[in-house]
Design an enzyme around this catalytic site. Structure first.
Site, PDB file in Angstrom:
ATOM      1  N   ASN A 178       0.801  -1.221   0.000  1.00 48.43           N
ATOM      2  CA  ASN A 178       0.000   0.000   0.000  1.00 48.43           C
ATOM      3  C   ASN A 178       0.837   1.276   0.000  1.00 48.43           C
ATOM      4  O   ASN A 178       0.386   2.322  -0.478  1.00 48.43           O
ATOM      5  CB  ASN A 178      -0.928   0.003   1.224  1.00 48.43           C
ATOM      6  CG  ASN A 178      -1.616   1.335   1.421  1.00 48.43           C
ATOM      7  OD1 ASN A 178      -2.504   1.714   0.659  1.00 48.43           O
ATOM      8  ND2 ASN A 178      -1.196   2.068   2.455  1.00 48.43           N
TER       9      ASN A 178
ATOM     10  N   TYR B 263       4.493  10.118 -10.910  1.00 56.70           N
ATOM     11  CA  TYR B 263       3.618   9.288 -10.080  1.00 56.70           C
ATOM     12  C   TYR B 263       2.719   8.418 -10.948  1.00 56.70           C
ATOM     13  O   TYR B 263       2.560   7.226 -10.700  1.00 56.70           O
ATOM     14  CB  TYR B 263       2.777  10.188  -9.171  1.00 56.70           C
ATOM     15  CG  TYR B 263       1.819   9.455  -8.265  1.00 56.70           C
ATOM     16  CD1 TYR B 263       2.275   8.587  -7.289  1.00 56.70           C
ATOM     17  CD2 TYR B 263       0.446   9.660  -8.384  1.00 56.70           C
ATOM     18  CE1 TYR B 263       1.389   7.924  -6.440  1.00 56.70           C
ATOM     19  CE2 TYR B 263      -0.448   9.019  -7.540  1.00 56.70           C
ATOM     20  CZ  TYR B 263       0.028   8.155  -6.568  1.00 56.70           C
ATOM     21  OH  TYR B 263      -0.861   7.503  -5.736  1.00 56.70           O
TER      22      TYR B 263
END
Length: 279
Positions: free
Chosen positions: A93, A162
């Site tokens: 995560n 990203y």
């Protein structure tokens, strides 16, 4: 009997947000949980939240570590095995859009920001997967990766590095799913949209500014058609679903989008987030 009773899960980036919510839900559903993050104070908040929910200390392993370092990864794996004996589930995560200190975006961001972004969002996942693989082979376990709607196919010009890292993570998920299913290991991925976490504040935005952005996007149907920003538990519940072999056994190497309909319209691209913050 709780559905994850006897199972052990490692959740990276569990000191806040989606990871924290997933850790709480796994623990409440019977799992032994290793929580981890770099911020000692926030990690302790996660630990206390889980303990106050009625979970025994014996089912919780809290590790302050940097998942981008080999030492941090090794500590996560070793401490989990030392306390619980086995590993059944890995939730990758931890992730972030790393801001450029010069305040620039898109193609103006430095290559050093690219390397840091790829290291956290992709390389750390690769390294954790490699290190946990033999233990998941033993338990016929599960891996759940957390991506983002910026992975595409729509462009993300303000967060190129990203978006690139998350897109690569999705291909890594598909490919490892086929590679590892022969060993009984399932790999899947969840792709969140706008979720109210500490994501924006981690990029340097104050809490008030982040809240303003979430409200702005939620109020506009071209950004989030459902009309509300997601909550960490909305994504955490999907993570648990993908980690549950009984409920999702025939799902292999797939991405589940949870975004309130954002990717169906993607109108948020027409708004400048910095202008929202300044308003």
């Amino acid at each position: 009997m709780p559905r994850f009773s006897g199972n052990t899960v490692i959740i990276t980036g569990s000191s806040n947000g989606i990871g924290r919510s997933a850790a709480l839900l796994f623990a409440q559903d019977g799992a032994n949980v290793t929580i981890t993050g770099r911020n000692t104070e926030r990690l302790e908040e996660t630990r206390q939240l889980i303990l106050k929910s009625g979970v025994s200390e014996s089912h919780l392993n809290s590790v302050v570590a940097d998942v981008t370092t080999s030492d941090g990864q090794d500590l996560l794996v070793k401490s989990t095995l030392d306390k619980f004996g086995k590993i059944h589930i890995l939730v990758n995560n931890a992730g972030a859009a790393i801001p450029d200190p010069n305040g620039v975006f898109g193609t103006d961001q430095g290559v050093d920001i690219y390397h840091k972004t790829m290291h956290l969002n992709l390389q750390a996942v690769i390294e954790m997967t490699r290190k946990v693989k033999p233990h998941l082979m033993e338990t016929k376990g599960e891996i759940v990766n957390v991506s983002s709607i910026v992975a595409g196919p729509q462009a993300s010009p303000k967060s190129i590095y990203y978006a690139t890292a998350k897109a690569a993570l999705e291909q890594y998920t598909r490919s490892t799913a086929i590679d590892l299913i022969q060993h009984g290991i399932r790999v899947n991925l969840v792709r969140p949209g706008i979720v109210e976490t500490g994501f924006m504040t981690a990029m340097g935005m104050p809490d008030e500014g982040a809240k303003k952005c979430y409200n702005f996007l939620a109020d506009r149907k071209e950004c989030i058609p459902v009309g509300v920003a997601g909550k960490p538990e909305d994504i955490a519940n999907i993570i648990l679903f993908l980690a549950d072999r009984k409920l999702s056994s025939y799902i292999i190497g797939q991405s589940i989008v949870a975004d309130g309909g954002s990717t169906l319209v993607m109108g948020m691209q027409s708004h400048n987030m910095m202008d929202i913050f300044k308003s």
